[in-house]
Scaffold this motif. Structure first.
Motif, short mmCIF file in Angstrom:
data_model
loop_
_atom_site.label_atom_id
_atom_site.label_comp_id
_atom_site.label_asym_id
_atom_site.label_seq_id
_atom_site.Cartn_x
_atom_site.Cartn_y
_atom_site.Cartn_z
N GLN A 193 8.48 1.25 -2.24
CA GLN A 193 8.63 0.60 -3.66
C GLN A 193 9.73 0.05 -3.96
O GLN A 193 9.81 -0.83 -4.51
N ASP A 233 5.64 6.09 -1.42
CA ASP A 233 6.91 5.86 -0.43
C ASP A 233 7.94 4.95 -1.18
O ASP A 233 7.89 3.91 -1.41
N GLY A 269 2.18 2.03 -3.23
CA GLY A 269 1.29 2.72 -4.30
C GLY A 269 0.81 4.11 -3.79
O GLY A 269 0.69 4.83 -4.68
N GLU A 270 1.55 4.27 -2.71
CA GLU A 270 1.24 5.91 -2.18
C GLU A 270 2.42 6.71 -2.52
O GLU A 270 2.51 7.91 -2.02
N VAL A 302 0.63 -1.16 -0.02
CA VAL A 302 -0.03 -0.01 -0.05
C VAL A 302 0.89 1.22 0.17
O VAL A 302 0.52 1.97 -0.63
N TRP A 303 1.94 1.40 0.82
CA TRP A 303 2.98 2.29 0.97
C TRP A 303 3.42 2.74 -0.36
O TRP A 303 3.51 4.01 -0.78
#
Ligand SMILES: [Zn+2]
Length: 300
Positions: free
Chosen positions: A220, A216, A213-214, A210-211
């Motif tokens: 990644q 981070d 995708g945001e 999730v991070w």
């Protein structure tokens, strides 16, 4: 004909009843009693009794489990829910229910469900991969399970991570006793562990995805390492089995980027000219395991 499937997972036990068309008529779940073998049998029997109270006697019962039943001893082996190992789970459940059941590994159930009427319907050879608490695999050829001579066909999670890069060898110790197993890298906990080792930050595999995708960049980078490892591990598998379709299941199968990035990366490692193997998401999602379990009788 009413088919009942049981998905015995590490955290929950789910039961579903399918009709001839594969429609789900009934579904219930209970938490898996942790570390409690007798309680696990009780919970499965309770759910089956509830289904039969509502719908009448089932024509066929199939159980998907972590690990597998040893053809030699009839005892469970290779389960990451280790309380099941060395127990006669199939025999004990059959005695409790007073009838025969079919039993197979949860990854085999995923592969069967998706090959019969899911994301891999119509494919001649389908490899199902679970990327969840553990990493497993199952092989379906012409709609039938290939369980293997020792009932371990597809147990790819306990091979070592292939083409290791710097820092990946010998790799973390696995519960099976070996080091560097694919499962230790590619389970959701493997992504979380790798992220923690590099960044000292805490988060689950789901969090890291999730991070990423945001935006981070640490997350990644961890997801990129995970994706490259998955590509190498699947290339190794393609070199041996060469399936037409590989379908993912388990929590990490929800990471949408894998379906594009992994096939782009695996080309380099597969011993072939450009390959047409498809990597697909499960059509039945989290229900694949319980659906495949219901299809087990007469599919083994
Ligand atoms: Zn292992």
């Amino acid at each position: 004909m009413l088919r009942l499937g049981v998905d015995l997972g590490g955290t929950k036990i789910e039961v579903a009843v399918l009709d001839d068309q594969g429609a789900t008529l009934w579904r219930q779940r209970l938490p898996t009693p942790q570390g409690d073998y007798a309680g696990t049998i009780d919970a499965m029997a309770t759910l089956i009794a509830r289904a039969e109270d509502d719908l009448g006697r089932m024509d066929a019962i199939g159980i998907g489990t972590p690990g597998t039943v040893s053809p030699r001893t009839g005892l469970m082996k290779n389960a990451n829910s280790v309380v099941l190992n060395d127990r006669p789970l199939k025999g004990d459940l059959e005695q409790r229910l007073g009838r025969r059941v079919a039993m197979a590994n949860d990854a085999n159930c995923l592969a069967l469900s998706e090959a019969r009427d899911g994301a891999a319907a119509g494919a001649k050879s389908v490899f199902g991969v679970i990327l969840g608490t553990g990493v497993g695999g199952g092989l379906v050829i012409d709609g039938m399970l290939h369980a293997g001579h020792n009932a371990i066909a597809g147990e790819w999670g306990h091979n070592p991570l292939p083409w290791p890069e710097e820092g990946e060898f010998p790799g973390p110790t696995c519960w099976c006793g070996m080091k560097g197993c694919i499962e230790r890298w590619l389970a959701g906990t493997g992504l979380a562990r790798d992220f923690h080792v590099v960044t000292r930050r805490e988060g689950t595999g789901h969090d890291v995805a999730v991070w990423a995708g945001e935006g981070d960049s640490d997350a990644q980078a961890a997801l990129d390492r995970y994706t490259h490892r998955l590509a190498r591990a699947l290339a190794h598998l393609i070199n041996i089995v060469d399936p037409e379709v590989i379908v993912l299941g388990g929590g990490m199968s929800n990471v949408a980027s894998l379906y594009e990035d992994v096939p782009r990366l695996w080309d380099r490692f597969v011993f072939s000219d450009p390959i047409s193997t498809r990597l697909v998401a499960p059509q039945h999602g989290d229900s694949s395991g319980v659906r495949g379990a219901a299809m087990l009788p007469k599919a083994e």
